[in-house]
Design a protein around this motif. Structure first.
Motif, PDB file in Angstrom:
ATOM      1  N   GLN A 174       0.957  -1.261   0.100  1.00  0.00           N
ATOM      2  CA  GLN A 174      -0.207  -0.073  -0.037  1.00  0.00           C
ATOM      3  C   GLN A 174       0.999   1.536   0.021  1.00  0.00           C
ATOM      4  O   GLN A 174       2.011   1.337   0.561  1.00  0.00           O
ATOM      5  CB  GLN A 174      -0.781  -0.088   1.022  1.00  0.00           C
ATOM      6  CG  GLN A 174      -1.889  -0.980   1.108  1.00  0.00           C
ATOM      7  CD  GLN A 174      -2.720  -0.867   2.626  1.00  0.00           C
ATOM      8  OE1 GLN A 174      -2.311  -0.606   3.700  1.00  0.00           O
ATOM      9  NE2 GLN A 174      -3.924  -1.105   2.534  1.00  0.00           N
ATOM     10  N   TRP A 175       0.284   2.347  -0.385  1.00  0.00           N
ATOM     11  CA  TRP A 175       1.278   3.679  -0.724  1.00  0.00           C
ATOM     12  C   TRP A 175       0.717   4.226   0.756  1.00  0.00           C
ATOM     13  O   TRP A 175      -0.275   4.580   0.934  1.00  0.00           O
ATOM     14  CB  TRP A 175       0.602   4.255  -1.787  1.00  0.00           C
ATOM     15  CG  TRP A 175       1.169   5.872  -2.016  1.00  0.00           C
ATOM     16  CD1 TRP A 175       0.682   6.946  -1.463  1.00  0.00           C
ATOM     17  CD2 TRP A 175       2.585   6.149  -2.646  1.00  0.00           C
ATOM     18  NE1 TRP A 175       1.667   8.072  -1.734  1.00  0.00           N
ATOM     19  CE2 TRP A 175       2.849   7.329  -2.355  1.00  0.00           C
ATOM     20  CE3 TRP A 175       3.516   5.292  -3.109  1.00  0.00           C
ATOM     21  CZ2 TRP A 175       3.836   8.129  -2.844  1.00  0.00           C
ATOM     22  CZ3 TRP A 175       4.568   5.837  -3.532  1.00  0.00           C
ATOM     23  CH2 TRP A 175       4.834   7.396  -3.397  1.00  0.00           C
ATOM     24  N   LYS A 176       1.960   4.553   1.389  1.00  0.00           N
ATOM     25  CA  LYS A 176       1.731   5.238   2.807  1.00  0.00           C
ATOM     26  C   LYS A 176       2.935   6.085   2.923  1.00  0.00           C
ATOM     27  O   LYS A 176       4.072   5.752   2.700  1.00  0.00           O
ATOM     28  CB  LYS A 176       1.609   4.062   3.944  1.00  0.00           C
ATOM     29  CG  LYS A 176       0.537   3.485   3.944  1.00  0.00           C
ATOM     30  CD  LYS A 176       0.404   2.438   5.145  1.00  0.00           C
ATOM     31  CE  LYS A 176      -0.695   1.613   5.226  1.00  0.00           C
ATOM     32  NZ  LYS A 176      -0.992   0.805   6.244  1.00  0.00           N
ATOM     33  N   ASN A 177       2.674   7.452   3.246  1.00  0.00           N
ATOM     34  CA  ASN A 177       3.596   8.390   3.668  1.00  0.00           C
ATOM     35  C   ASN A 177       4.753   8.468   2.436  1.00  0.00           C
ATOM     36  O   ASN A 177       5.676   8.428   2.821  1.00  0.00           O
ATOM     37  CB  ASN A 177       4.358   8.130   5.038  1.00  0.00           C
ATOM     38  CG  ASN A 177       3.276   7.909   6.055  1.00  0.00           C
ATOM     39  OD1 ASN A 177       2.248   8.868   6.285  1.00  0.00           O
ATOM     40  ND2 ASN A 177       3.520   6.965   6.978  1.00  0.00           N
ATOM     41  N   GLY A 178       4.425   8.462   1.304  1.00  0.00           N
ATOM     42  CA  GLY A 178       5.342   8.606   0.039  1.00  0.00           C
ATOM     43  C   GLY A 178       6.181   7.316  -0.324  1.00  0.00           C
ATOM     44  O   GLY A 178       7.017   7.363  -0.954  1.00  0.00           O
ATOM     45  N   ALA A 179       5.517   6.224   0.228  1.00  0.00           N
ATOM     46  CA  ALA A 179       6.348   4.978  -0.226  1.00  0.00           C
ATOM     47  C   ALA A 179       5.441   3.788  -0.330  1.00  0.00           C
ATOM     48  O   ALA A 179       4.206   3.754   0.438  1.00  0.00           O
ATOM     49  CB  ALA A 179       7.617   4.618   0.632  1.00  0.00           C
ATOM     50  N   PHE A 180       5.724   2.872  -0.898  1.00  0.00           N
ATOM     51  CA  PHE A 180       5.057   1.352  -1.063  1.00  0.00           C
ATOM     52  C   PHE A 180       5.414   0.677   0.226  1.00  0.00           C
ATOM     53  O   PHE A 180       6.763   0.384   0.194  1.00  0.00           O
ATOM     54  CB  PHE A 180       5.047   0.789  -2.374  1.00  0.00           C
ATOM     55  CG  PHE A 180       4.079   1.284  -3.283  1.00  0.00           C
ATOM     56  CD1 PHE A 180       3.023   1.069  -3.366  1.00  0.00           C
ATOM     57  CD2 PHE A 180       4.896   2.260  -4.341  1.00  0.00           C
ATOM     58  CE1 PHE A 180       2.075   1.619  -4.567  1.00  0.00           C
ATOM     59  CE2 PHE A 180       4.102   2.906  -5.392  1.00  0.00           C
ATOM     60  CZ  PHE A 180       2.979   2.525  -5.336  1.00  0.00           C
ATOM     61  N   ILE A 181       4.645   0.327   0.962  1.00  0.00           N
ATOM     62  CA  ILE A 181       4.858  -0.498   2.318  1.00  0.00           C
ATOM     63  C   ILE A 181       4.226  -1.805   2.092  1.00  0.00           C
ATOM     64  O   ILE A 181       3.223  -2.114   1.761  1.00  0.00           O
ATOM     65  CB  ILE A 181       4.392   0.275   3.585  1.00  0.00           C
ATOM     66  CG1 ILE A 181       4.637   1.744   3.521  1.00  0.00           C
ATOM     67  CG2 ILE A 181       4.788  -0.565   4.668  1.00  0.00           C
ATOM     68  CD1 ILE A 181       6.379   2.035   3.590  1.00  0.00           C
ATOM     69  N   ARG A 182       5.282  -2.803   2.286  1.00  0.00           N
ATOM     70  CA  ARG A 182       4.613  -4.233   2.388  1.00  0.00           C
ATOM     71  C   ARG A 182       4.032  -4.377   3.598  1.00  0.00           C
ATOM     72  O   ARG A 182       4.497  -4.582   4.674  1.00  0.00           O
ATOM     73  CB  ARG A 182       5.682  -5.043   2.076  1.00  0.00           C
ATOM     74  CG  ARG A 182       5.521  -6.628   1.749  1.00  0.00           C
ATOM     75  CD  ARG A 182       6.624  -7.345   1.332  1.00  0.00           C
ATOM     76  NE  ARG A 182       6.036  -8.701   1.372  1.00  0.00           N
ATOM     77  CZ  ARG A 182       6.854  -9.826   0.846  1.00  0.00           C
ATOM     78  NH1 ARG A 182       8.119  -9.540   0.294  1.00  0.00           N
ATOM     79  NH2 ARG A 182       6.536 -10.883   0.991  1.00  0.00           N
ATOM     80  N   SER A 183       2.809  -4.568   3.763  1.00  0.00           N
ATOM     81  CA  SER A 183       2.012  -4.803   4.971  1.00  0.00           C
ATOM     82  C   SER A 183       1.705  -6.199   5.327  1.00  0.00           C
ATOM     83  O   SER A 183       1.333  -6.469   6.365  1.00  0.00           O
ATOM     84  CB  SER A 183       0.673  -4.101   4.853  1.00  0.00           C
ATOM     85  OG  SER A 183      -0.162  -4.406   3.777  1.00  0.00           O
ATOM     86  N   THR A 184       1.943  -7.372   4.430  1.00  0.00           N
ATOM     87  CA  THR A 184       1.341  -8.459   4.868  1.00  0.00           C
ATOM     88  C   THR A 184       2.824  -9.118   5.174  1.00  0.00           C
ATOM     89  O   THR A 184       3.898  -8.974   4.585  1.00  0.00           O
ATOM     90  CB  THR A 184       0.868  -9.241   3.564  1.00  0.00           C
ATOM     91  OG1 THR A 184      -0.166  -8.757   2.987  1.00  0.00           O
ATOM     92  CG2 THR A 184       0.772 -10.933   3.749  1.00  0.00           C
ATOM     93  N   PRO A 185       2.981 -10.018   6.369  1.00  0.00           N
ATOM     94  CA  PRO A 185       4.131 -10.746   6.645  1.00  0.00           C
ATOM     95  C   PRO A 185       4.663 -11.287   5.734  1.00  0.00           C
ATOM     96  O   PRO A 185       3.741 -12.077   5.048  1.00  0.00           O
ATOM     97  CB  PRO A 185       3.610 -11.393   7.978  1.00  0.00           C
ATOM     98  CG  PRO A 185       2.492 -10.912   8.474  1.00  0.00           C
ATOM     99  CD  PRO A 185       1.658 -10.232   7.041  1.00  0.00           C
ATOM    100  N   SER A 186       6.097 -11.239   5.755  1.00  0.00           N
ATOM    101  CA  SER A 186       6.826 -11.957   4.740  1.00  0.00           C
ATOM    102  C   SER A 186       7.048 -13.633   5.159  1.00  0.00           C
ATOM    103  O   SER A 186       7.929 -14.004   4.495  1.00  0.00           O
ATOM    104  CB  SER A 186       7.985 -11.197   4.241  1.00  0.00           C
ATOM    105  OG  SER A 186       8.691 -11.233   5.124  1.00  0.00           O
ATOM    106  N   GLU A 187       6.348 -13.985   5.769  1.00  0.00           N
ATOM    107  CA  GLU A 187       6.690 -15.470   6.673  1.00  0.00           C
ATOM    108  C   GLU A 187       6.610 -16.511   5.304  1.00  0.00           C
ATOM    109  O   GLU A 187       5.314 -16.504   4.756  1.00  0.00           O
ATOM    110  CB  GLU A 187       5.950 -15.830   7.716  1.00  0.00           C
ATOM    111  CG  GLU A 187       4.567 -15.764   7.509  1.00  0.00           C
ATOM    112  CD  GLU A 187       3.732 -15.349   8.780  1.00  0.00           C
ATOM    113  OE1 GLU A 187       2.892 -16.189   8.889  1.00  0.00           O
ATOM    114  OE2 GLU A 187       4.037 -14.432   9.449  1.00  0.00           O
ATOM    115  N   ALA A 188       7.666 -17.308   5.051  1.00  0.00           N
ATOM    116  CA  ALA A 188       7.436 -18.116   4.100  1.00  0.00           C
ATOM    117  C   ALA A 188       7.028 -19.567   4.558  1.00  0.00           C
ATOM    118  O   ALA A 188       7.166 -19.932   5.652  1.00  0.00           O
ATOM    119  CB  ALA A 188       8.704 -18.417   3.548  1.00  0.00           C
TER     120      ALA A 188
END
Length: 191
Positions: A174-188
């Motif tokens: 999601q675009w937040k505060n001027g950057a794309f933030i990965r919000s879903t945990p990256s647990e594999a």
């Protein structure tokens, strides 16, 4: 005798001809203003409710974009694309899933966000969500309500053959505060 501060003006007395000239001038202004009306689709009328918007901007086309991916002698392939207004500015962005057009194996994907300024000839890459150097492949992919979602396939170690990714993870940006933030945990987890 005391002199007035305001000098006597000869035209302070009006005559009928002055009234006729004034009325004629006002009638001319009204007539001309009726000819020079703004386009009704763009005219803003106070208190008349929302104005009619202009046609929405077209989403950037990834064809011919110079993506930051090195493919050697093979060409760059845009596998998937989706568009939406990701930053809330009223202009759509395009997200492209790109890989090298290799004949075999599972070449890694890159996920790039494109924008095109009004009047610009070509779109440009403004963000990299997945770098091909991360050795991930993208399967399910969507842009919805300002979110970019994807299912990523990867490898638990360098010993896993590139044909057969053994890890799967879901990702959301999601675009937040001027950057794309990965919000879903990256647990594999295993595929």
């Amino acid at each position: 005798m005391q002199q007035s501060v305001v000098p006597e003006l000869a035209h302070t007395q009006t005559s009928p001809i002055q009234w006729v000239a004034t009325a004629t001038a006002i009638a001319g202004v009204v007539a001309l203003s009726s000819l020079a009306q703004p386009d009704p689709a763009r005219a803003a009328q106070p208190g008349a409710g929302p104005s009619t918007a202009t046609a929405p901007a077209a989403a950037p086309d990834p064809t011919g974009v110079d993506f930051p991916i090195v493919c050697g002698p093979v060409k760059v392939l845009v596998e998937k694309k989706a568009s939406g207004d990701l930053d809330g500015d009223g202009r759509p962005e395009t997200v492209a899933v790109v890989r090298c057009d290799a004949g075999s194996g599972t070449p890694p994907s890159g996920v790039y966000v494109l924008t095109q300024a009004e009047g610009a000839q070509r779109p440009r890459v403004v963000a990299t969500l997945i770098d091909p150097k991360d050795r991930l492949s993208v399967t399910d992919f969507a842009v919805s309500d300002g979110d970019v979602t994807a299912t990523l396939l990867g490898y638990s170690s360098a010993d896993v053959p590139s044909c057969c990714p053994d890890l799967r993870q879901n990702a959301k940006w999601q675009w937040k505060n001027g950057a794309f933030i990965r919000s879903t945990p990256s647990e594999a987890r295993g595929a």
